[in-house]
Every structure is written in structure tokens, then in C-alpha cells.
Design a protein around this motif. Structure first.
Motif, PDB file in Angstrom:
ATOM      1  N   LEU A 160     -22.162  21.826  25.850  1.00  7.62           N
ATOM      2  CA  LEU A 160     -20.511  21.059  26.075  1.00  7.62           C
ATOM      3  C   LEU A 160     -20.752  20.576  27.398  1.00  7.62           C
ATOM      4  N   LEU A 161     -20.547  19.132  27.600  1.00 10.27           N
ATOM      5  CA  LEU A 161     -20.229  18.829  28.920  1.00 10.27           C
ATOM      6  C   LEU A 161     -18.843  18.293  28.810  1.00 10.27           C
ATOM      7  N   LEU A 162     -18.261  19.037  29.831  1.00 14.06           N
ATOM      8  CA  LEU A 162     -16.774  18.741  29.768  1.00 14.06           C
ATOM      9  C   LEU A 162     -16.417  18.248  31.482  1.00 14.06           C
ATOM     10  N   PRO A 163     -16.159  17.164  31.470  1.00 14.04           N
ATOM     11  CA  PRO A 163     -15.508  16.952  32.973  1.00 14.04           C
ATOM     12  C   PRO A 163     -14.314  17.838  33.433  1.00 14.04           C
ATOM     13  N   HIS A 164     -14.229  18.098  34.528  1.00 12.60           N
ATOM     14  CA  HIS A 164     -13.255  19.021  34.944  1.00 12.60           C
ATOM     15  C   HIS A 164     -13.009  18.949  36.667  1.00 12.60           C
ATOM     16  N   GLY A 165     -11.776  18.881  36.805  1.00  9.73           N
ATOM     17  CA  GLY A 165     -11.541  19.029  38.372  1.00  9.73           C
ATOM     18  C   GLY A 165     -10.272  18.268  38.905  1.00  9.73           C
ATOM     19  N   MET A 166      -9.525  19.047  39.600  1.00 14.20           N
ATOM     20  CA  MET A 166      -8.207  18.559  39.972  1.00 14.20           C
ATOM     21  C   MET A 166      -8.326  17.287  40.815  1.00 14.20           C
ATOM     22  N   GLU A 167      -8.173  16.289  40.669  1.00 17.66           N
ATOM     23  CA  GLU A 167      -8.656  15.011  41.224  1.00 17.66           C
ATOM     24  C   GLU A 167      -7.445  14.142  41.398  1.00 17.66           C
TER      25      GLU A 167
ATOM     26  N   ASP B  76     -11.684  40.467  54.355  1.00 18.83           N
ATOM     27  CA  ASP B  76     -11.024  40.167  53.291  1.00 18.83           C
ATOM     28  C   ASP B  76     -11.771  39.392  52.108  1.00 18.83           C
ATOM     29  N   LEU B  77     -11.320  39.674  50.758  1.00 22.12           N
ATOM     30  CA  LEU B  77     -12.055  39.056  49.830  1.00 22.12           C
ATOM     31  C   LEU B  77     -10.998  38.383  48.961  1.00 22.12           C
ATOM     32  N   VAL B  78     -11.414  36.865  48.814  1.00 27.43           N
ATOM     33  CA  VAL B  78     -10.426  36.010  48.317  1.00 27.43           C
ATOM     34  C   VAL B  78     -11.189  35.151  47.243  1.00 27.43           C
ATOM     35  N   TRP B  79     -10.377  35.101  46.227  1.00 25.52           N
ATOM     36  CA  TRP B  79     -10.967  34.079  45.283  1.00 25.52           C
ATOM     37  C   TRP B  79     -10.005  32.795  45.429  1.00 25.52           C
ATOM     38  N   CYS B  80     -10.571  31.692  45.575  1.00 32.84           N
ATOM     39  CA  CYS B  80      -9.976  30.182  45.848  1.00 32.84           C
ATOM     40  C   CYS B  80     -10.450  29.451  44.671  1.00 32.84           C
ATOM     41  N   GLN B  81      -9.258  28.778  44.032  1.00 33.12           N
ATOM     42  CA  GLN B  81      -9.350  27.826  43.184  1.00 33.12           C
ATOM     43  C   GLN B  81      -8.395  26.715  43.080  1.00 33.12           C
ATOM     44  N   GLU B  82      -8.774  25.657  42.741  1.00 31.60           N
ATOM     45  CA  GLU B  82      -7.803  24.481  42.794  1.00 31.60           C
ATOM     46  C   GLU B  82      -6.975  24.479  41.464  1.00 31.60           C
ATOM     47  N   GLU B  83      -7.404  25.122  40.432  1.00 28.30           N
ATOM     48  CA  GLU B  83      -6.457  25.138  39.187  1.00 28.30           C
ATOM     49  C   GLU B  83      -5.285  26.026  39.555  1.00 28.30           C
TER      50      GLU B  83
ATOM     51  N   ARG C 100      -3.377  27.123  43.556  1.00 26.90           N
ATOM     52  CA  ARG C 100      -2.000  26.429  43.032  1.00 26.90           C
ATOM     53  C   ARG C 100      -1.119  27.492  42.194  1.00 26.90           C
ATOM     54  N   GLU C 101       0.151  27.217  42.272  1.00 29.71           N
ATOM     55  CA  GLU C 101       0.876  28.170  41.697  1.00 29.71           C
ATOM     56  C   GLU C 101       1.055  28.001  40.259  1.00 29.71           C
ATOM     57  N   PRO C 102       1.434  29.097  39.321  1.00 31.91           N
ATOM     58  CA  PRO C 102       1.527  28.844  38.014  1.00 31.91           C
ATOM     59  C   PRO C 102       2.209  27.767  37.313  1.00 31.91           C
TER      60      PRO C 102
END
Length: 295
Positions: A51-58, A224-231, A260-262
Motif C-alpha cells: 500500500l503506497l499511501l502519500p502522507h505528510g503535513m504539507e 534527553d530523549l525526544v520523539w518528534c513528529q509533525e502529526e 502538534r497538539e491533539p
């Protein structure tokens, strides 16, 4: 459904189903739930559909931004609380999983994951999150040297810059996946933090690369350990990766969230709001005092 049947009947063919935008896979949710995620468990039938699913906060709005990776990760069958021990770790993980979820940040890794899909001696569904902007991003490039004999898919791409040369001086390790890596890379350079902040990419999210991430975590004992996501926080990868990181460190180190916030919608429809929220989480990602005093 057609592609699923074709992949079942022709296991040596690389059968890909591409959504125009990853958001649109929700119209195939019944096929995904009933057949793709659980087909092997229910009917002992292997299937290698991709499954090729284009994804990204653009900044393209709530209907053209998210392939909802959190849904695929929630349906993945690996155990977040058990560190898996195996001599053939990578292959045994792939054999035991119900599907594979990746978000490739380089052309070479995209090439290799498709090649691996055919070379594996068994078949598993492959979910590829494919950011559209990386098609034209000047930094998203690979040398042909990365695609010759002796090279392979990288489940994790570790930091290989200045931070990796003096790991005990690193103050923060940012883990991420997908195109947000290039936003982080640019911001780190702008703030001249290339010696203090390491950035590690998860290219294969599920099955979770416990072994490679354990090496990365041990390399930077004082960071420090950080998880960073654009979602948004209630979507994306954080709920999946957090307990697995905690399992690796035996709950001795926190993994902080930056993103980003919920939100109820997958993305904003306002371009300015999109850019403001991007600026906000990039500032937090490189604020080395952001989590001081927190537990």
C-alpha cells in the motif's frame, strides 16, 4: 480488493496499490481490516500487497495530509512490553509480524524496501507512507553507491554527523520518521546545534527495531530523549513508539513528545496556522531546557 487478489494469486509479482492521497485509504478500510491486517492469522494465507499511501503535513488541509499511520500501528501485532530476543532478530520479526509499516526518507531506502519485499522467502503486506514533498526536496537524494551490491534496507538511519563523533557531549537525541527529518535538519543547522543534538530516523516503524534503537540509546547515555513528529499528538506514531522506547531502557529514562497538539482533524486547513504550529514545535525540539525539572 482486486490488487489483494492479484497479489494472492501472483506471490512473485510486486503488486502496489497507491492512493492519490493516503487519507483516501479509509474507503478501503473494510478490506484492510478484514483481509490485509488479519488474513494470515485467520486463514494462514500470506500476501505481499504493497500500500503506497502519500502522507505528510504539507499544508494541504485535513483531507490531503494524513494516511492515519496510527491506525496501522494500532493493528500491528508486536508486543510493546516485551523486548524480543532472537539470534536472527530482523528476519524473525518480519516473519512473525502481520504487516510492515515504513516511512522512507531517502530514495535508496525506498528502493531497498521494495526490493526486500520481493526477496523475502515469505510474504507480508507492506504499508509505505510516502511524503509527496520529498519527490522534489533537494536534500532527499541518494547516491547510486547506496543501491549497489552489498547495500540493504536500513531500518534505522543513525546520526552520522558531528554529534556522533562526540556522543558523550550530546545533550539531546531526537528520534523521528519521514519528512519532518528535513525540517529538523535545517533548524538544527540554523541554530548551530549540530554538536549538541543528534537526529536518528526510524525508517521501519513496525516491526519496531528494538535492537538498533538500543544501540542508539546506549550511545548517548547523558542525553534527553525526544520523539518528534509533525502529526498531532493523538495521531501519528507517539502512542506506538513511547512504550517501546521505555521497554528498551527498562523505564529508566523518559521519552519526551514534541509535535502538534491533539486535534480531531488530521491537519489544519489554514496555511498560516500550519506554519505557526510547525514553528512552535521546531522551537521546542531545539530548546535544550524545555524538559528540565520534569519527570
Amino acid at each position: 480488493g482486486f490488487e489483494l487478489g492479484f497479489a494472492m494469486a501472483s506471490p512473485n509479482a510486486l503488486v502496489c496499490w497507491e492512493a492519490q492521497f493516503g487519507d483516501f485509504h479509509n474507503t478501503a478500510q473494510c478490506i484492510i481490516d478484514q483481509f490485509i491486517s488479519s488474513g494470515q492469522a485467520k486463514w494462514v494465507r500470506h500476501n505481499g500487497i504493497v500500500l503506497l499511501l502519500p502522507h505528510g503535513m504539507e499544508g494541504m488541509g485535513p483531507e490531503h495530509s494524513s494516511a492515519r499511520p496510527e491506525r496501522f500501528l494500532q493493528m500491528s501485532n508486536d508486543d510493546s512490553d516485551a523486548y524480543p530476543f532472537s539470534e536472527q532478530f530482523e528476519v524473525s520479526q518480519l516473519y512473525e509480524c502481520n504487516w510492515i509499516v515504513v516511512n522512507c526518507s531517502t530514495p535508496a531506502n525506498y528502493f531497498h524496501v521494495l526490493r526486500r519485499q520481493i526477496l523475502l522467502p515469505f510474504r507480508k503486506p507492506l504499508i509505505i507512507l510516502t511524503p509527496k514533498s520529498l519527490l522534489r526536496h533537494p536534500e532527499a537524494k541518494s547516491s547510486f553507491d547506496e543501491m549497489v551490491s552489498g547495500t540493504a534496507f536500513q531500518r534505522v538511519i543513525p546520526e552520522n554527523g558531528l554529534a556522533a563523533q562526540a556522543p558523550h557531549e550530546v545533550k539531546r537525541v531526537i528520534f523521528c520518521t519521514g519528512k519532518v527529518y528535513y525540517d529538523l535538519l535545517k533548524e538544527r543547522k540554523n541554530q548551530d546545534l549540530e554538536k549538541q543534538v543528534a537526529i536518528t530516523r526510524l525508517e521501519q516503524i513496525s516491526p519496531f527495531p528494538f535492537d538498533l534503537l538500543k544501540e542508539e540509546l546506549e550511545k548517548y547515555p547523558g542525553a534527553d530523549l525526544v520523539w518528534c513528529q509533525e502529526e498531532h499528538k493523538n495521531s501519528g506514531y507517539y502512542d506506538y513508539v513511547k512504550p517501546r522506547f521505555r521497554t528498551i531502557v527498562n523505564h529508566t529514562r523518559p521519552i519526551w513528545y514534541v509535535g502538534r497538539e491533539p486535534a480531531a482533524a488530521a491537519a489544519t486547513g489554514n496555511k498560516n496556522t500550519h506554519l505557526v504550529s510547525l514553528r512552535r514545535f521546531l522551537d521546542t525540539a531545539f530548546n535544550l531546557e524545555a524538559f528540565e525539572g520534569k519527570t
